[in-house]
Design a protein around this motif. Sequence first.
Motif, PDB file in Angstrom:
ATOM      1  N   UNK A 187       0.842  -1.202   0.000  1.00 48.84           N
ATOM      2  CA  UNK A 187       0.000   0.000   0.000  1.00 48.84           C
ATOM      3  C   UNK A 187       0.876   1.251   0.000  1.00 48.84           C
ATOM      4  N   UNK A 188       0.520   2.214  -0.851  1.00 45.62           N
ATOM      5  CA  UNK A 188       1.194   3.515  -0.866  1.00 45.62           C
ATOM      6  C   UNK A 188       0.454   4.436   0.098  1.00 45.62           C
ATOM      7  N   UNK A 189       1.009   4.599   1.282  1.00 45.28           N
ATOM      8  CA  UNK A 189       0.343   5.373   2.333  1.00 45.28           C
ATOM      9  C   UNK A 189       0.462   6.878   2.126  1.00 45.28           C
ATOM     10  N   UNK A 190       1.055   7.308   1.020  1.00 48.89           N
ATOM     11  CA  UNK A 190       1.152   8.736   0.713  1.00 48.89           C
ATOM     12  C   UNK A 190       0.234   9.152  -0.431  1.00 48.89           C
ATOM     13  N   UNK A 191      -0.462   8.202  -1.032  1.00 46.44           N
ATOM     14  CA  UNK A 191      -1.134   8.465  -2.301  1.00 46.44           C
ATOM     15  C   UNK A 191      -2.585   8.899  -2.178  1.00 46.44           C
ATOM     16  N   UNK A 192      -3.267   8.598  -1.085  1.00 49.86           N
ATOM     17  CA  UNK A 192      -4.715   8.801  -1.015  1.00 49.86           C
ATOM     18  C   UNK A 192      -5.093   9.589   0.233  1.00 49.86           C
ATOM     19  N   UNK A 193      -6.256  10.236   0.215  1.00 56.62           N
ATOM     20  CA  UNK A 193      -6.710  10.957   1.403  1.00 56.62           C
ATOM     21  C   UNK A 193      -7.213  10.041   2.510  1.00 56.62           C
ATOM     22  N   UNK A 194      -7.598   8.817   2.145  1.00 54.56           N
ATOM     23  CA  UNK A 194      -8.159   7.893   3.134  1.00 54.56           C
ATOM     24  C   UNK A 194      -7.895   6.463   2.693  1.00 54.56           C
ATOM     25  N   UNK A 195      -8.003   5.555   3.674  1.00 56.95           N
ATOM     26  CA  UNK A 195      -7.766   4.143   3.423  1.00 56.95           C
ATOM     27  C   UNK A 195      -8.743   3.332   4.272  1.00 56.95           C
ATOM     28  N   UNK A 196      -8.977   2.107   3.836  1.00 55.07           N
ATOM     29  CA  UNK A 196      -9.668   1.116   4.657  1.00 55.07           C
ATOM     30  C   UNK A 196      -8.655   0.025   4.977  1.00 55.07           C
ATOM     31  N   UNK A 197      -8.586  -0.356   6.260  1.00 53.25           N
ATOM     32  CA  UNK A 197      -7.678  -1.423   6.676  1.00 53.25           C
ATOM     33  C   UNK A 197      -8.491  -2.678   6.899  1.00 53.25           C
ATOM     34  N   UNK A 198      -8.200  -3.715   6.111  1.00 52.61           N
ATOM     35  CA  UNK A 198      -8.887  -4.998   6.232  1.00 52.61           C
ATOM     36  C   UNK A 198      -7.910  -6.109   6.599  1.00 52.61           C
ATOM     37  N   UNK A 199      -6.744  -5.712   7.071  1.00 50.71           N
ATOM     38  CA  UNK A 199      -5.615  -6.604   7.213  1.00 50.71           C
ATOM     39  C   UNK A 199      -4.547  -6.219   6.216  1.00 50.71           C
ATOM     40  N   UNK A 200      -4.954  -5.411   5.231  1.00 52.41           N
ATOM     41  CA  UNK A 200      -4.075  -4.749   4.265  1.00 52.41           C
ATOM     42  C   UNK A 200      -4.694  -3.398   3.957  1.00 52.41           C
ATOM     43  N   UNK A 201      -3.870  -2.446   3.553  1.00 47.95           N
ATOM     44  CA  UNK A 201      -4.370  -1.111   3.265  1.00 47.95           C
ATOM     45  C   UNK A 201      -4.992  -1.023   1.884  1.00 47.95           C
ATOM     46  N   UNK A 202      -6.187  -0.420   1.809  1.00 50.97           N
ATOM     47  CA  UNK A 202      -6.866  -0.212   0.538  1.00 50.97           C
ATOM     48  C   UNK A 202      -7.175   1.274   0.392  1.00 50.97           C
ATOM     49  N   UNK A 203      -6.607   1.946  -0.618  1.00 47.81           N
ATOM     50  CA  UNK A 203      -6.823   3.396  -0.753  1.00 47.81           C
ATOM     51  C   UNK A 203      -8.262   3.738  -1.103  1.00 47.81           C
ATOM     52  N   UNK A 204      -8.701   4.890  -0.628  1.00 46.20           N
ATOM     53  CA  UNK A 204     -10.031   5.430  -0.923  1.00 46.20           C
ATOM     54  C   UNK A 204      -9.823   6.780  -1.590  1.00 46.20           C
ATOM     55  N   UNK A 205     -10.461   6.992  -2.730  1.00 46.56           N
ATOM     56  CA  UNK A 205     -10.178   8.174  -3.540  1.00 46.56           C
ATOM     57  C   UNK A 205     -10.656   9.471  -2.910  1.00 46.56           C
ATOM     58  N   UNK A 206     -11.725   9.422  -2.127  1.00 51.17           N
ATOM     59  CA  UNK A 206     -12.274  10.651  -1.540  1.00 51.17           C
ATOM     60  C   UNK A 206     -12.978  10.312  -0.238  1.00 51.17           C
ATOM     61  N   UNK A 207     -12.961  11.253   0.686  1.00 48.77           N
ATOM     62  CA  UNK A 207     -13.660  11.092   1.963  1.00 48.77           C
ATOM     63  C   UNK A 207     -15.079  11.621   1.808  1.00 48.77           C
ATOM     64  N   UNK A 208     -16.047  10.755   2.009  1.00 45.83           N
ATOM     65  CA  UNK A 208     -17.450  11.170   1.954  1.00 45.83           C
ATOM     66  C   UNK A 208     -17.839  11.731   3.326  1.00 45.83           C
TER      67      UNK A 208
END
Length: 274
Positions: free
Chosen positions: A26-47
């Motif tokens: 996971x690129x922890x610098x690339x997105x404004x938000x992430x979901x952690x499910x045991x691995x990082x998943x980037x989220x494009x925008x915060x609702x």
Amino acid sequence: MTANDDILHRIATALERLAPPPAPPCDWLAAPAYVWTGAGQPVAAIEAPALARLTGIDQQKERVVANVTRLARGHAAHDMLLWGARGMGKSALVRAAVRQAQADGGSLALVQVASDAIPSISALFAQLARVARNFLVFIDDLGFAEGDTVGPRHLRSWLDGGVEARPANVRLAVTSNRRAIVPRHGAEQDDPINPRDAVDDNLALADRFGLSLGFHACSQDDYLAIVHGYAADLGLAVDEGAALEWSKRRGARSGRVAWHYVTELAGQAGRQTG
């Protein structure tokens, strides 16, 4: 190579083709938000709603926004526990405060932890500790089952000083319907040796949060004020009687119920709320 060796080789090759490739880190610098499910998943925008739309919780909003802003700037900040009535904007406030801090130029990302991934938070912390960015790790609607001693113990360790404690660039934000987070019942007071032990142990978990804010159910006047605030922002007229009837049919008065009523108004008027 024997016939058996050849068969085993072909089976291993077939399994390799069937197995999915390992997920990229996971690129922890690339997105404004992430979901952690045991691995990082980037989220494009915060609702999240605009902060101005979160009405009826002005004091809580001021303190959460100030704390999140400090974290985004790399200053000392608290772990946060937002507890209390459902539908009063706890989760929305966390998301909105992070989005505002990002808009103001803060180096901050939101990481929401899936409920079944809570046991792996230590692995998340290990990854975030190596990143030159600040993070608000968000656990929404946290609660532990009665008799669960492992979950609360881990949370205590994450908050203050255990070997699994969150790193300096990370703070926790937790929402819960109960201030104590863990279930409580009257039998806690019946301990014949020390009736305060069980109660103190439960409350000690909440006391580890530097910022603990209660969100309480609306009075009728507060509910109508929230409705008027939402409606004014959208240029809609409000029938207070209809707004109260809406809340009665749902058996609650809250910011969420107020927003649902205003969404209904907007739909009837052929308008969007976004």
